[in-house]
Design a protein around this motif. Structure first.
Motif, mmCIF file in Angstrom:
data_model
loop_
_atom_site.group_PDB
_atom_site.id
_atom_site.type_symbol
_atom_site.label_atom_id
_atom_site.label_comp_id
_atom_site.label_asym_id
_atom_site.label_seq_id
_atom_site.Cartn_x
_atom_site.Cartn_y
_atom_site.Cartn_z
ATOM 1 N N PRO A 10 0.800 -1.243 -0.038
ATOM 2 C CA PRO A 10 -0.011 -0.149 0.067
ATOM 3 C C PRO A 10 0.634 1.372 0.057
ATOM 4 O O PRO A 10 1.930 1.367 0.579
ATOM 5 C CB PRO A 10 -0.749 -0.059 1.066
ATOM 6 N N VAL A 11 0.527 2.456 -0.702
ATOM 7 C CA VAL A 11 1.154 3.493 -0.725
ATOM 8 C C VAL A 11 0.228 4.629 -0.618
ATOM 9 O O VAL A 11 -0.969 4.707 -1.202
ATOM 10 C CB VAL A 11 2.016 3.628 -2.031
ATOM 11 N N LYS A 12 0.715 5.718 0.095
ATOM 12 C CA LYS A 12 -0.057 6.923 0.241
ATOM 13 C C LYS A 12 -0.422 7.642 -1.239
ATOM 14 O O LYS A 12 -1.342 8.252 -1.615
ATOM 15 C CB LYS A 12 0.460 7.673 1.384
ATOM 16 N N ASP A 13 0.888 7.806 -1.924
ATOM 17 C CA ASP A 13 0.597 8.742 -3.343
ATOM 18 C C ASP A 13 1.543 8.042 -4.408
ATOM 19 O O ASP A 13 2.641 7.751 -4.380
ATOM 20 C CB ASP A 13 1.675 9.905 -3.042
ATOM 21 N N GLU A 53 -3.686 3.169 -0.988
ATOM 22 C CA GLU A 53 -4.417 2.555 0.107
ATOM 23 C C GLU A 53 -5.810 2.317 0.044
ATOM 24 O O GLU A 53 -6.415 1.245 0.387
ATOM 25 C CB GLU A 53 -4.130 3.604 1.294
ATOM 26 N N ASP A 54 -6.754 3.268 -0.717
ATOM 27 C CA ASP A 54 -8.089 2.973 -0.722
ATOM 28 C C ASP A 54 -8.043 1.651 -1.679
ATOM 29 O O ASP A 54 -9.285 0.772 -1.229
ATOM 30 C CB ASP A 54 -8.769 4.045 -1.443
ATOM 31 N N PHE A 55 -7.485 1.448 -2.427
ATOM 32 C CA PHE A 55 -7.663 0.288 -3.514
ATOM 33 C C PHE A 55 -7.079 -1.086 -2.499
ATOM 34 O O PHE A 55 -7.670 -2.290 -2.642
ATOM 35 C CB PHE A 55 -6.772 0.242 -4.824
ATOM 36 N N PHE A 59 -8.758 -5.300 -0.552
ATOM 37 C CA PHE A 59 -8.265 -6.795 -0.588
ATOM 38 C C PHE A 59 -8.287 -7.330 0.921
ATOM 39 O O PHE A 59 -7.955 -8.459 1.032
ATOM 40 C CB PHE A 59 -6.964 -6.872 -1.302
ATOM 41 N N THR A 60 -8.492 -6.722 1.882
ATOM 42 C CA THR A 60 -8.331 -6.974 3.182
ATOM 43 C C THR A 60 -9.116 -6.071 4.218
ATOM 44 O O THR A 60 -9.219 -4.937 3.864
ATOM 45 C CB THR A 60 -6.785 -6.849 3.604
#
Length: 134
Positions: A10-13, A53-55, A59-60
């Motif tokens: 996960p990444v913020k930007d 992060e939204d995507f 998944f979890t």
């Protein structure tokens, strides 16, 4: 056994993360890249999926951790030489990555690492043999 590995991060930007990894020298697979994620090519059959992060939350049901303050795990990549280890760390530093420690030489293995803008920790090692027994 397994033929490929995909590590999901996960990444913020996403744009900033892509720019960081491109500055280090990596490329992205356009077939696995859009506005929600990017397929980072690490080597033959080695991939990391950088997911917004939204995507990633689709998944979890678990809470995503902040990798800048917590460690959920880290990735280790083999390199062809000590020089490749040092060059990648230098590129990561120049691209704004955090260098959390010093290079370590264990005789049979040389390693160093970096953290990306989201705090994902990458170790880089060059192996010249096996560790001593016992």
């Amino acid at each position: 056994m397994h033929k490929q590995i995909y590590v999901n991060l996960p990444v913020k930007d996403l744009a900033a993360s892509k720019a960081f990894y491109e500055a280090v020298g990596y490329t992205f697979n356009p077939h696995f890249t859009n506005d929600k994620g990017a397929g980072l090519e690490l080597g033959e059959n080695l991939y990391a999926m950088l997911l917004t992060e939204d995507f990633a939350r689709t998944f979890t049901p678990k809470t995503l951790i902040d990798n800048k303050t917590s460690t959920g795990g880290w990735m280790c990549l083999s390199c062809e030489s000590r020089e490749e280890v040092d060059a990648l760390v230098a590129k990561a530093r120049a691209a704004g990555g955090n260098i959390p420690g010093k290079a370590e030489d264990h005789g049979f293995m040389y390693g160093h690492g970096f953290e990306d803008p989201d705090g994902h920790h990458w170790e880089l090692v060059h192996m010249t043999g096996m560790p001593p027994q016992g």
